[in-house]
Design a protein around this motif. Structure first.
Motif, PDB file in Angstrom:
ATOM      1  N   CYS A   1      -6.657  -2.937   1.666  1.00 44.45           N
ATOM      2  CA  CYS A   1      -8.013  -2.964   1.111  1.00 44.45           C
ATOM      3  C   CYS A   1      -8.921  -1.910   1.773  1.00 44.45           C
ATOM      4  CB  CYS A   1      -8.624  -4.362   1.273  1.00 44.45           C
ATOM      5  SG  CYS A   1      -8.791  -4.875   2.966  1.00 44.45           S
ATOM      6  N   ALA A   2     -10.020  -1.610   1.066  1.00 40.53           N
ATOM      7  CA  ALA A   2     -10.900  -0.531   1.514  1.00 40.53           C
ATOM      8  C   ALA A   2     -11.608  -0.878   2.830  1.00 40.53           C
ATOM      9  CB  ALA A   2     -11.919  -0.238   0.421  1.00 40.53           C
ATOM     10  N   HIS A   3     -12.113  -2.105   2.946  1.00 38.71           N
ATOM     11  CA  HIS A   3     -12.775  -2.522   4.186  1.00 38.71           C
ATOM     12  C   HIS A   3     -12.067  -3.757   4.701  1.00 38.71           C
ATOM     13  CE1 HIS A   3     -16.053  -0.059   2.529  1.00 38.71           C
ATOM     14  NE2 HIS A   3     -16.322   0.158   3.798  1.00 38.71           N
ATOM     15  N   ARG A   4     -11.338  -3.579   5.801  1.00 42.36           N
ATOM     16  CA  ARG A   4     -10.542  -4.689   6.359  1.00 42.36           C
ATOM     17  C   ARG A   4     -11.446  -5.501   7.285  1.00 42.36           C
ATOM     18  NH1 ARG A   4      -4.947  -2.772   7.374  1.00 42.36           N
ATOM     19  NH2 ARG A   4      -5.392  -3.153   9.566  1.00 42.36           N
ATOM     20  N   VAL A   5     -12.223  -6.403   6.684  1.00 42.20           N
ATOM     21  CA  VAL A   5     -13.204  -7.130   7.504  1.00 42.20           C
ATOM     22  C   VAL A   5     -12.570  -8.316   8.235  1.00 42.20           C
ATOM     23  CG1 VAL A   5     -15.285  -6.397   6.277  1.00 42.20           C
ATOM     24  CG2 VAL A   5     -14.060  -8.415   5.483  1.00 42.20           C
ATOM     25  N   VAL A   6     -11.398  -8.740   7.758  1.00 44.62           N
ATOM     26  CA  VAL A   6     -10.631  -9.789   8.467  1.00 44.62           C
ATOM     27  C   VAL A   6      -9.229  -9.222   8.649  1.00 44.62           C
ATOM     28  CG1 VAL A   6      -9.763 -12.159   8.355  1.00 44.62           C
ATOM     29  CG2 VAL A   6     -12.028 -11.638   7.426  1.00 44.62           C
ATOM     30  N   ILE A   7      -8.745  -9.241   9.898  1.00 47.27           N
ATOM     31  CA  ILE A   7      -7.475  -8.553  10.199  1.00 47.27           C
ATOM     32  C   ILE A   7      -6.498  -9.468  10.957  1.00 47.27           C
ATOM     33  CG2 ILE A   7      -8.409  -6.194  10.240  1.00 47.27           C
ATOM     34  CD1 ILE A   7      -8.691  -6.540  13.314  1.00 47.27           C
ATOM     35  N   ASP A   8      -5.235  -9.051  10.983  1.00 49.53           N
ATOM     36  CA  ASP A   8      -4.215  -9.794  11.742  1.00 49.53           C
ATOM     37  C   ASP A   8      -4.564  -9.753  13.223  1.00 49.53           C
ATOM     38  OD1 ASP A   8      -3.037  -8.423   9.452  1.00 49.53           O
ATOM     39  OD2 ASP A   8      -1.119  -9.197  10.168  1.00 49.53           O
ATOM     40  N   MET A   9      -4.256 -10.846  13.891  1.00 48.58           N
ATOM     41  CA  MET A   9      -4.388 -10.820  15.359  1.00 48.58           C
ATOM     42  C   MET A   9      -3.042 -10.416  15.951  1.00 48.58           C
ATOM     43  SD  MET A   9      -6.526 -14.251  16.160  1.00 48.58           S
ATOM     44  CE  MET A   9      -5.341 -15.317  15.402  1.00 48.58           C
ATOM     45  N   PRO A  10      -3.035  -9.884  17.154  1.00 53.50           N
ATOM     46  CA  PRO A  10      -1.756  -9.487  17.754  1.00 53.50           C
ATOM     47  C   PRO A  10      -0.746 -10.647  17.819  1.00 53.50           C
ATOM     48  CG  PRO A  10      -3.611  -8.772  19.114  1.00 53.50           C
ATOM     49  CD  PRO A  10      -4.184  -9.571  17.994  1.00 53.50           C
ATOM     50  N   GLU A  11      -1.246 -11.874  17.993  1.00 47.38           N
ATOM     51  CA  GLU A  11      -0.352 -13.039  18.086  1.00 47.38           C
ATOM     52  C   GLU A  11       0.518 -13.196  16.841  1.00 47.38           C
ATOM     53  OE1 GLU A  11      -3.505 -12.983  18.915  1.00 47.38           O
ATOM     54  OE2 GLU A  11      -4.035 -14.561  20.347  1.00 47.38           O
ATOM     55  N   HIS A  12       0.000 -12.637  15.731  1.00 47.39           N
ATOM     56  CA  HIS A  12       0.718 -12.784  14.460  1.00 47.39           C
ATOM     57  C   HIS A  12       2.072 -12.096  14.513  1.00 47.39           C
ATOM     58  CE1 HIS A  12       0.279 -12.543   9.793  1.00 47.39           C
ATOM     59  NE2 HIS A  12       1.424 -13.034  10.164  1.00 47.39           N
ATOM     60  N   HIS A  13       2.191 -11.099  15.365  1.00 58.60           N
ATOM     61  CA  HIS A  13       3.450 -10.351  15.426  1.00 58.60           C
ATOM     62  C   HIS A  13       4.132 -10.636  16.756  1.00 58.60           C
ATOM     63  CE1 HIS A  13       2.223  -8.392  11.783  1.00 58.60           C
ATOM     64  NE2 HIS A  13       1.047  -8.192  12.332  1.00 58.60           N
ATOM     65  N   GLY A  14       4.518 -11.878  16.900  1.00 58.13           N
ATOM     66  CA  GLY A  14       5.057 -12.299  18.200  1.00 58.13           C
ATOM     67  C   GLY A  14       6.546 -12.125  18.335  1.00 58.13           C
ATOM     68  N   GLY A  15       7.171 -11.291  17.501  1.00 64.73           N
ATOM     69  CA  GLY A  15       8.631 -11.109  17.583  1.00 64.73           C
ATOM     70  C   GLY A  15       9.338 -12.161  16.740  1.00 64.73           C
ATOM     71  N   ASP A  16      10.596 -12.443  17.096  1.00 69.60           N
ATOM     72  CA  ASP A  16      11.398 -13.333  16.250  1.00 69.60           C
ATOM     73  C   ASP A  16      11.345 -14.789  16.697  1.00 69.60           C
ATOM     74  OD1 ASP A  16      12.174 -11.112  14.914  1.00 69.60           O
ATOM     75  OD2 ASP A  16      13.907 -10.771  16.221  1.00 69.60           O
TER      76      ASP A  16
ATOM     77  N   THR B   1       3.594 -17.772  15.724  1.00 69.75           N
ATOM     78  CA  THR B   1       2.783 -16.615  15.326  1.00 69.75           C
ATOM     79  C   THR B   1       1.314 -16.973  15.112  1.00 69.75           C
ATOM     80  OG1 THR B   1       3.252 -16.988  13.020  1.00 69.75           O
ATOM     81  CG2 THR B   1       4.745 -15.517  14.207  1.00 69.75           C
ATOM     82  N   MET B   2       0.949 -18.183  15.435  1.00 69.23           N
ATOM     83  CA  MET B   2      -0.449 -18.566  15.216  1.00 69.23           C
ATOM     84  C   MET B   2      -1.173 -18.762  16.538  1.00 69.23           C
ATOM     85  SD  MET B   2      -1.280 -21.121  12.180  1.00 69.23           S
ATOM     86  CE  MET B   2       0.129 -21.822  11.393  1.00 69.23           C
TER      87      MET B   2
END
Ligand SMILES: NC(=O)CC[C@H](N)C(=O)O
Length: 354
Positions: free
Chosen positions: A190-205, A209-210
């Protein structure tokens, strides 16, 4: 031992019925528990008052819950309970209207106009609007439309987790005029990413992830906050979390300047936890889930604020230092003075339990 519980006027009478049969004493004896005061007399007294209040409510307040799991009402069990706790504490019967967010969307007008107009009619009739948490993009545009309506029409609004994120998106699109503003959960490009993923979301396998559990929110001294007052003017609160996305810190200043103020952050000052719209009767968003810590005798402050605002009582409650009005001729709250201090004492100032 046989315990008899016949039908009661409400669930709140069940503990009283158990106590009449001395169930707590029975277990204390059988299990040889050395408990000094069973049951806590003060607690039973408060509980009886609550049960009596439940049976005596005459006035109603209508709250619209704009959600997406509306066919499974249990999905919102804790949200609905939190609304009921707050309504009960201010002597109003909760009239809840559950609105399917998708029904409010423009395409429903073409595919099912009856559903569309019924949904909008329900929303317009409500005295307060609640957008609960949720995941995925279905229904998000409907929630955003409901929030826009509440903002423009000055209807009390509470956004919880995804509900707060939707309020941020709505404000970005319609007030700041950032076309295409969105959350990366709905549209990563999206053009303006006003809400984004937190680093915790990409916690590996390994899962996990929350961002979950009880965490501290610090109120900022930069702006006045009604929610802070509702919590008892505390410096911080502990509430429970369950999310993967957050408000993009890059945009926070632009929101603050335009009047959507982030008045509470996490302990690092990085994560936006509470937002409030200036110059609105009650327009509050919380990234956490306050419903998880609401109790019948300790209504959750964000929910209590919504209910008070929906009944037109919020300002007088805040002006009285978070007390309901004393009994006066014509007073809307039929309580004794004892009860007011009781309610004040019960409202969750600082979370003391999990
Ligand atoms: N519990 C929620 O409402 C979650 C909101 C959003 N889907 C997130 O993960 O951040």
């Amino acid at each position: 031992m046989v315990v008899c519980i016949h039908d009661r006027s409400s669930i709140y009478r069940v503990p009283l019925a158990l106590e009449e049969q001395r169930l707590a004493h029975f277990f204390a004896d059988r299990l040889q528990l050395q408990l000094p005061d069973i049951p806590a007399r003060q607690l039973m007294w408060k509980w009886r008052q609550l049960a009596d209040r439940h049976d005596q409510m005459t006035k109603e307040v209508t709250i619209a819950l704009v959600g997406k799991y509306t066919r499974l009402q249990d999905s919102y069990a804790s949200v609905i309970k939190a609304l009921q706790h707050s309504a009960l504490n201010i002597h109003y019967k909760l009239h809840l209207t559950v609105i399917e967010a998708e029904s409010l969307e423009h395409q429903t007008k073409a595919t099912d106009p009856v559903k569309y107009y019924e949904a909008w009619q329900s929303l317009c009739k409500a005295e307060g609007v609640l957008c609960p948490g949720g995941f995925g993009d279905r229904g998000v545009e409907g929630k955003i439309l409901a929030i826009e309506w509440a903002r423009i029409n000055r209807k009390p609004f509470l956004g919880v987790c995804l509900g707060m994120q939707c309020a941020v998106i709505e404000f970005a699109r319609n007030v700041l005029r950032w076309d295409g503003a969105n959350s990366t959960e709905m549209n990563a490009e999206c053009a303006h990413r006003v809400v984004i993923d937190m680093p915790e979301h990409h916690g590996g396998d390994m899962g996990g992830t929350m961002r979950v559990g009880r965490r501290t929110t610090i109120f900022s001294d930069k702006y006045p906050s009604e929610l802070r007052q509702l919590y008892g003017d505390v410096a911080s609160v502990d509430e429970r979390h369950r999310h993967r996305y957050e408000v993009n810190p890059e945009y926070v200043e632009a929101f603050n300047e335009a009047g959507l103020r982030f008045v509470g952050q996490d302990t690092d000052g990085q994560r936006m936890e509470v937002m409030e719209l200036a110059d609105h009767p009650y327009f509050v968003g919380v990234q956490y889930h306050p419903e998880y810590l609401s109790r019948p005798l300790k209504p959750s402050p964000p929910y209590l604020g919504l209910l008070l605002a929906a009944c037109g009582k919020l300002q007088s409650y805040l002006n009285r230092g978070c007390r309901l009005t004393p009994r006066e001729p014509g007073s809307d709250f039929e309580s004794s003075d004892e009860e007011f201090s009781l309610i004040k004492e019960n409202v969750y100032h600082k979370v003391a339990e999990n």
